[in-house]
Motif scaffolding. Structure first.
Motif, PDB file in Angstrom:
ATOM      1  N   GLN A  62       0.843  -1.207   0.000  1.00  0.00           N
ATOM      2  CA  GLN A  62       0.000   0.000   0.000  1.00  0.00           C
ATOM      3  C   GLN A  62       0.874   1.252   0.000  1.00  0.00           C
ATOM      4  OE1 GLN A  62      -3.227  -0.213   3.082  1.00  0.00           O
ATOM      5  NE2 GLN A  62      -2.265  -2.183   3.530  1.00  0.00           N
ATOM      6  N   HIS A  65      -0.053   5.151  -0.385  1.00  0.00           N
ATOM      7  CA  HIS A  65      -1.474   5.286  -0.061  1.00  0.00           C
ATOM      8  C   HIS A  65      -1.689   5.199   1.449  1.00  0.00           C
ATOM      9  CE1 HIS A  65      -2.312   5.249  -4.316  1.00  0.00           C
ATOM     10  NE2 HIS A  65      -1.413   4.272  -4.395  1.00  0.00           N
ATOM     11  N   LYS A  66      -1.008   4.266   2.100  1.00  0.00           N
ATOM     12  CA  LYS A  66      -1.098   4.143   3.552  1.00  0.00           C
ATOM     13  C   LYS A  66      -0.426   5.364   4.201  1.00  0.00           C
ATOM     14  CE  LYS A  66      -2.179   1.825   7.284  1.00  0.00           C
ATOM     15  NZ  LYS A  66      -3.564   1.594   7.693  1.00  0.00           N
TER      16      LYS A  66
END
Length: 185
Positions: A62, A65-66
């Motif tokens: 991720q 995005h994380k």
């Protein structure tokens, strides 16, 4: 917005691997150098460098995005988050670098890793005697620091309107200015 110390603490909170923390510090130092050179907000630029790989160790699937979610939660503004996202343009985000800060991060991320690798193989183990010529020689050796995407470095230099030699020189100077903290003294 959180300050540089907050960003460094956040980086260390999400990364136990000392090499990843060191990479964040190195990219942060390069970003601070370029910000100063261009009359920009040095602390903001450094924070973007520190946090660009915030989620890489714990959430590699991720990536970015994380980190965006974590940064938003911690009070970072959209400009800072967008800049962080832009460093992985074409890899795991579609956020194309547009501002000078974004283009700089895109250009220095991979290159700082190559410069660090060059320091590690020097007899002195120091950036203080590292030349652009030495880095350029290793840049041409595809097997050296093979994880460094040379095409991204080239594209980054182009985005900034810099010759590759000039970009290498500025990254060396940025890391040299904080050699002790960057682990390259």
């Amino acid at each position: 917005m959180p300050n540089r110390d907050d960003a460094l603490a956040l980086l260390k909170e999400y990364n136990e691997n000392p090499a990843l923390v060191q990479h964040g510090i190195q990219v942060g130092a390069c970003m601070a150098h370029f910000a100063e050179k261009n009359g920009e907000d040095v602390e903001r630029w450094e924070i973007v460098g520190l946090l660009h790989d915030l989620d890489y160790e714990k959430f590699p699937d991720q990536h970015c995005h994380k980190a965006a979610a974590i940064m938003q939660e911690r009070g970072y503004d959209e400009e800072t988050i967008r800049a962080m996202m832009s460093h992985a343009w074409g890899i795991c985000t579609d956020v194309e670098p547009q501002s000078l800060m974004e283009k700089t991060l895109y250009a220095v991320d991979e290159l700082s890793g190559l410069v660090n690798a060059c320091v590690l193989v020097r007899p002195s183990k120091s950036i203080m005697d590292l030349s652009v010529k030495s880095v350029k020689k290793k840049f041409k050796q595809k097997s050296f620091a093979a994880g460094v995407d040379r095409e991204i470095v080239r594209k980054g230099a182009e985005m900034l309107g810099l010759e590759l030699d000039e970009l290498i020189s500025e990254v060396i100077e940025g890391m040299k200015a904080r050699a002790e903290e960057c682990g390259v003294a």
